[in-house]
Scaffold this motif. Structure first.
Motif, mmCIF file in Angstrom:
data_model
loop_
_atom_site.group_PDB
_atom_site.id
_atom_site.type_symbol
_atom_site.label_atom_id
_atom_site.label_comp_id
_atom_site.label_asym_id
_atom_site.label_seq_id
_atom_site.Cartn_x
_atom_site.Cartn_y
_atom_site.Cartn_z
ATOM 1 N N SER A 143 -1.806 -1.902 -106.046
ATOM 2 C CA SER A 143 -2.408 -3.210 -106.308
ATOM 3 C C SER A 143 -2.932 -3.863 -105.033
ATOM 4 N N PHE A 144 -2.589 -3.296 -103.857
ATOM 5 C CA PHE A 144 -3.093 -3.875 -102.598
ATOM 6 C C PHE A 144 -4.508 -3.400 -102.285
ATOM 7 N N ALA A 145 -4.933 -2.347 -102.983
ATOM 8 C CA ALA A 145 -6.178 -1.684 -102.588
ATOM 9 C C ALA A 145 -7.383 -2.606 -102.604
ATOM 10 N N ALA A 146 -7.512 -3.412 -103.671
ATOM 11 C CA ALA A 146 -8.692 -4.263 -103.800
ATOM 12 C C ALA A 146 -8.786 -5.238 -102.637
ATOM 13 N N ALA A 147 -7.646 -5.863 -102.286
ATOM 14 C CA ALA A 147 -7.642 -6.832 -101.195
ATOM 15 C C ALA A 147 -7.929 -6.140 -99.868
ATOM 16 N N ALA A 148 -7.388 -4.921 -99.709
ATOM 17 C CA ALA A 148 -7.582 -4.194 -98.451
ATOM 18 C C ALA A 148 -9.053 -3.860 -98.249
ATOM 19 N N ILE A 149 -9.731 -3.464 -99.334
ATOM 20 C CA ILE A 149 -11.147 -3.115 -99.217
ATOM 21 C C ILE A 149 -11.961 -4.369 -98.907
ATOM 22 N N LYS A 150 -11.577 -5.482 -99.535
ATOM 23 C CA LYS A 150 -12.292 -6.734 -99.332
ATOM 24 C C LYS A 150 -12.181 -7.196 -97.879
ATOM 25 N N SER A 151 -10.980 -7.014 -97.286
ATOM 26 C CA SER A 151 -10.763 -7.491 -95.921
ATOM 27 C C SER A 151 -11.629 -6.721 -94.925
ATOM 28 N N GLY A 152 -12.096 -5.514 -95.311
ATOM 29 C CA GLY A 152 -12.963 -4.753 -94.428
ATOM 30 C C GLY A 152 -12.216 -4.053 -93.311
ATOM 31 N N ASP A 153 -10.918 -4.258 -93.218
ATOM 32 C CA ASP A 153 -10.130 -3.612 -92.177
ATOM 33 C C ASP A 153 -9.730 -2.219 -92.665
ATOM 34 N N PRO A 154 -10.193 -1.156 -91.987
ATOM 35 C CA PRO A 154 -9.889 0.183 -92.492
ATOM 36 C C PRO A 154 -8.390 0.528 -92.436
ATOM 37 N N ASN A 155 -7.604 -0.233 -91.640
ATOM 38 C CA ASN A 155 -6.184 0.087 -91.536
ATOM 39 C C ASN A 155 -5.293 -0.765 -92.441
ATOM 40 N N ALA A 156 -5.910 -1.623 -93.244
ATOM 41 C CA ALA A 156 -5.111 -2.486 -94.108
ATOM 42 C C ALA A 156 -4.315 -1.651 -95.113
ATOM 43 N N THR B 149 -21.858 13.374 -89.047
ATOM 44 C CA THR B 149 -20.737 13.105 -88.149
ATOM 45 C C THR B 149 -20.843 11.695 -87.580
ATOM 46 N N VAL B 150 -22.054 11.298 -87.190
ATOM 47 C CA VAL B 150 -22.247 9.936 -86.678
ATOM 48 C C VAL B 150 -21.848 8.920 -87.738
ATOM 49 N N ILE B 151 -22.279 9.148 -88.978
ATOM 50 C CA ILE B 151 -21.922 8.204 -90.045
ATOM 51 C C ILE B 151 -20.411 8.151 -90.208
ATOM 52 N N TYR B 152 -19.786 9.326 -90.222
ATOM 53 C CA TYR B 152 -18.338 9.352 -90.465
ATOM 54 C C TYR B 152 -17.581 8.647 -89.352
ATOM 55 N N ILE B 153 -17.905 8.983 -88.094
ATOM 56 C CA ILE B 153 -17.122 8.415 -86.983
ATOM 57 C C ILE B 153 -17.523 6.968 -86.710
ATOM 58 N N PHE B 154 -18.823 6.714 -86.522
ATOM 59 C CA PHE B 154 -19.225 5.391 -86.034
ATOM 60 C C PHE B 154 -19.453 4.366 -87.137
ATOM 61 N N SER B 155 -19.702 4.840 -88.366
ATOM 62 C CA SER B 155 -19.891 3.856 -89.432
ATOM 63 C C SER B 155 -18.630 3.707 -90.274
ATOM 64 N N ALA B 156 -18.074 4.833 -90.730
ATOM 65 C CA ALA B 156 -16.939 4.744 -91.653
ATOM 66 C C ALA B 156 -15.638 4.443 -90.920
ATOM 67 N N LYS B 157 -15.373 5.163 -89.819
ATOM 68 C CA LYS B 157 -14.087 5.004 -89.144
ATOM 69 C C LYS B 157 -14.071 3.803 -88.207
ATOM 70 N N LEU B 158 -15.079 3.697 -87.336
ATOM 71 C CA LEU B 158 -15.049 2.647 -86.324
ATOM 72 C C LEU B 158 -15.821 1.400 -86.739
ATOM 73 N N GLY B 159 -16.759 1.567 -87.663
ATOM 74 C CA GLY B 159 -17.514 0.418 -88.129
ATOM 75 C C GLY B 159 -18.465 -0.177 -87.103
ATOM 76 N N TRP B 160 -18.889 0.626 -86.109
ATOM 77 C CA TRP B 160 -19.777 0.100 -85.062
ATOM 78 C C TRP B 160 -21.236 0.112 -85.469
ATOM 79 N N LEU B 161 -21.608 1.148 -86.225
ATOM 80 C CA LEU B 161 -23.025 1.297 -86.544
ATOM 81 C C LEU B 161 -23.223 1.182 -88.053
ATOM 82 N N PRO B 162 -24.359 0.632 -88.467
ATOM 83 C CA PRO B 162 -24.652 0.610 -89.905
ATOM 84 C C PRO B 162 -24.933 2.029 -90.399
ATOM 85 N N ALA B 163 -24.591 2.300 -91.658
ATOM 86 C CA ALA B 163 -24.688 3.669 -92.158
ATOM 87 C C ALA B 163 -26.053 3.987 -92.749
ATOM 88 N N TYR B 164 -26.780 2.987 -93.167
ATOM 89 C CA TYR B 164 -28.073 3.297 -93.780
ATOM 90 C C TYR B 164 -29.075 2.185 -93.506
#
Lengths: 400, 306
Positions: A143-156, B149-164
């Motif tokens: 149930s935390f998933a929705a809030a975690a995605i919203k927060s934008g923090d990948p480690n939430a 790889t750029v999308i995965y590391i810099f967009s998805a993981k680190l969030g530094w660059l826009p993906a599209y």
């Protein structure tokens, strides 16, 4: 003059045998190919490339046979399992893995995936699933998933696992022993698919290059040997073809003939022969002036015989270098075509199609892209190293 | 010079005609025609469509009409989207692709050549090894792997660059890396080897012997000559970046010509594929022509009369 006439008796003596040794040829005489192989062996990088290619070929041929899975075996309950599993302990001998889609799997301690566990209850409104394992109640609360995605923090925090009401932490990570490269979105074993992809990719690289070889050698050989006006016209045609971006025509051929393994091989082979033709022509032009060709002609050897017995074998060094360089580019192009959707048809897989399939789930299941990509890169690298080494070994100008 | 240019222009026109003809007949050799669907269209609709796109005309007439259209840059209608023309797709997509491709070419020149120079000047030192390893790997990794790889590391993981997309300077980093990776590595290798060769020439020794500063020797005497082989690669590089845009624009969802082209291949939109192929080929042939002419201007040793 008078002094010269006096020859001392010693001078008439036989020269001792050890002095004659100086005249001996100490090195065994090597043929062209032995010499090339000797030089190739000294080049560590290209030997590494050669070993990698041989290993890969063996893996590609025998790997899929050794595995318990087939490249087209689907098991939807086993979809998207990664190659490294984060596991939790429920009791003494019972371990579980929580899938990214919040399903539980039972594992052995070594990392073998046993089965997808049946849910006792799946409450989609309050967002939890409960399981009965060894008499214990295991609850996956997402149930935390929705809030975690919203927060934008990948480690939430996205979920919590409770065993008999008590939250537990993962024990650690273990390599997946059942599916060592993981599985794809249809639950197919990626290891077998990547090795199967190696078959396709190597096959395409090899056969396309052989086709290029035949077209290029015939075209270049005729052009170079005939010379004159024929040569001029044939080479102008080659000049015209060389300025066209050929990949477009490979794509066009694929569209016309329909995607598939045969089409890729034919398209690649029939389009990229121009370099080969130029190389062969250049070689033939210089070799045909040699005396032995003249000799062959005087005793009445036919043009074909001269081509096949004298010209082509002597041009083989440059041809082999060109072949070795063309294989990686064919593999590269095949991956490229598969990636834009013109590859082999499902359920067959080449590295390009595997990479393309992985694109959809890239954010969550990056391992699906990782393995085919690594294989493409290593193969191309290995062929490049081998090609460089062959060029140095077969190029007589570098001969010491 | 003038004679050479005229000859090259004639050769270029012949090549273009060759390209258009091959493309036309290849596309018309597809069995079934462009309106063959899994669910068959009613006979009347099929007739009307064939009538509208002049597919009932004899092949030679269609060919003549198509060639007439090409002369005035009219590549015909698109089959998959009624009302749209191939020209519109090119007008929409090409500026986007050209911007991205232009930045990539610049990246290759601005990064690739200096990397090659550094590598050659510091031969067998760590700088050289770093550049050599990067260049070797760069040539072996396909553009789509770099892009994803750029999308995965810099967009998805680190969030530094826009993906599209392609709206700010940050959007350019990923696609440009994916697009220029191969050429960048290749140019760095080429510059290195040609620089090493030039540095051994007698005129470099002469320049040093007469007491010129090292900077002048390297940048004025050596580099100028070392860059000549690099310029020959410009033609193939343009073709590589052009075709690379097919995958890059697909990965980064950039609305350029490459993306439209891949979509057209997927939709079997024959006129669009045909038009885009002719356009791409023409563009690349003209670019190679320009590069060849420039080559002759830059290197006076090449006699263009041949």
């Amino acid at each position: 003059m008078a002094e010269n006439a006096k020859i001392s008796p010693q001078q008439w003596e036989r020269v001792p045998a050890e002095k004659l040794e100086k005249e001996k040829i100490s090195r065994p005489s090597l043929t062209y190919w032995q010499d090339a192989w000797r030089r190739l062996k000294k080049n560590h990088l290209s030997m590494l490339g050669l070993v990698a290619i041989i290993l890969l070929t063996i893996l590609a041929i025998f790997g899929p046979m050794m595995s318990q899975f087939d490249y087209s075996d689907q098991d939807l309950t086993m979809s998207n399992l990664p190659s490294k599993l984060e596991y939790y302990q429920v009791s003494e001998d019972s371990y579980i893995y929580l899938h990214k889609e919040y399903r539980l799997y039972s594992l052995t301690k070594k990392g073998e995936v046993l089965e997808k566990l049946p849910e006792a209850k799946n409450d989609m409104i309050n967002k939890f699933r409960s399981y009965e394992i060894d008499g214990k109640e295991v609850v996956v609360d997402y149930s935390f998933a929705a809030a975690a995605i919203k927060s934008g923090d990948p480690n939430a925090k996205k979920f919590e696992i409770r065993i008999d009401g008590e939250a537990v932490q993962p024990m650690g990570k273990v390599w997946n022993k059942t599916y060592i490269f993981g599985t794809d979105h249809l639950g197919r074993d990626l290891y077998v698919r990547v090795l199967y992809g190696a078959r396709i990719s190597l096959l395409v690289g090899l056969i396309a290059t052989v086709i290029q070889f035949f077209i290029g050698v015939t075209y270049g050989g005729i052009s170079g040997y005939t010379g004159g006006r024929v040569d001029n016209i044939m080479m102008r045609i080659v000049d015209i073809i060389a300025t066209i971006p050929l990949l477009l025509y490979v794509i066009l051929l694929m569209v016309v003939m329909g995607a598939g393994l045969k089409t890729i091989i034919i398209a690649l082979g029939s389009v990229y022969w121009v370099t080969m033709a130029r190389i062969v022509r250049g070689q033939v032009l210089s070799i045909k002036e040699q005396e032995y060709v003249l000799a062959a002609r005087t005793i009445g050897a036919s043009t074909w015989r001269i081509m096949a017995r004298h010209l082509i074998p002597n041009a083989m060094g440059s041809i082999i270098v060109a072949l070795a360089m063309n294989i990686p580019s064919a593999i590269f192009t095949e991956a490229f075509l598969s990636f834009i959707g013109l590859g082999v048809s499902a359920p067959m897989a080449s590295w390009g199609t595997l990479a393309n399939d992985a694109l959809g789930g890239l954010r969550t299941y990056a391992y699906q892209l990782f393995y085919p990509s690594i294989f493409i890169a290593v193969t191309v690298l290995a062929f490049n190293f081998l090609g460089d080494g062959l060029r140095d070994a077969l190029d007589p100008r570098l001969r010491k | 010079m003038g004679k050479y240019v005229v000859r090259r222009i004639i050769a270029m026109i012949i090549t273009l005609w060759f390209v258009c003809t091959i493309t036309f007949f290849l596309m018309h050799s597809i069995p079934g025609g462009p309106f063959t669907r899994e669910k068959e269209l009613p006979e009347a609709v099929l007739q009307a469509l064939n009538e509208k796109y002049h597919l009932n005309d004899p092949l030679w007439k269609q060919y003549v009409d198509y060639m007439k259209g090409i002369v005035v840059f009219d590549l015909g209608p698109s089959f998959s989207r009624p009302g749209a023309t191939v020209n519109q797709f090119i007008e929409d997509g090409f500026p986007v692709s050209a911007k991205l491709g232009g930045v990539s070419v610049l990246a290759v020149i601005i990064l690739g050549i200096p990397l090659g120079i550094i590598s050659a000047l510091k031969q067998n030192r760590w700088e050289d090894y770093v550049v050599t390893v990067l260049a070797t790997v760069g040539v072996a990794v396909p553009g789509f792997v770099i892009g994803t790889t750029v999308i995965y590391i810099f967009s998805a993981k680190l969030g530094w660059l826009p993906a599209y997309g392609l709206t700010s300077w940050k959007h350019y980093i990923g696609p440009v890396l994916a697009l220029s990776g191969f050429s960048l590595a290749f140019v760095a290798r080429l510059t290195r080897s040609s620089m090493l060769e030039v540095l051994q020439q007698d005129y470099i020794r002469t320049a040093r012997a007469k007491g010129l500063a090292e900077g002048v020797v390297i940048y004025k005497h050596a580099l100028k000559n070392a860059l000549i082989p690099v310029i020959t690669y410009m033609g193939p590089m343009i073709a590589a970046i052009m075709t690379g845009s097919f995958v890059t624009e697909k990965i980064f969802a950039i609305p350029g010509m490459g993306k439209y082209f891949v979509e057209a291949v997927g939709n079997r939109d024959y006129t669009l594929i045909m038009g885009a192929t002719v356009f791409y080929a023409a563009f690349s042939i003209v670019m190679i022509f320009i590069v060849d002419i420039l080559y002759g201007v830059i290197d006076p040793r090449i006699k263009l009369e041949d």
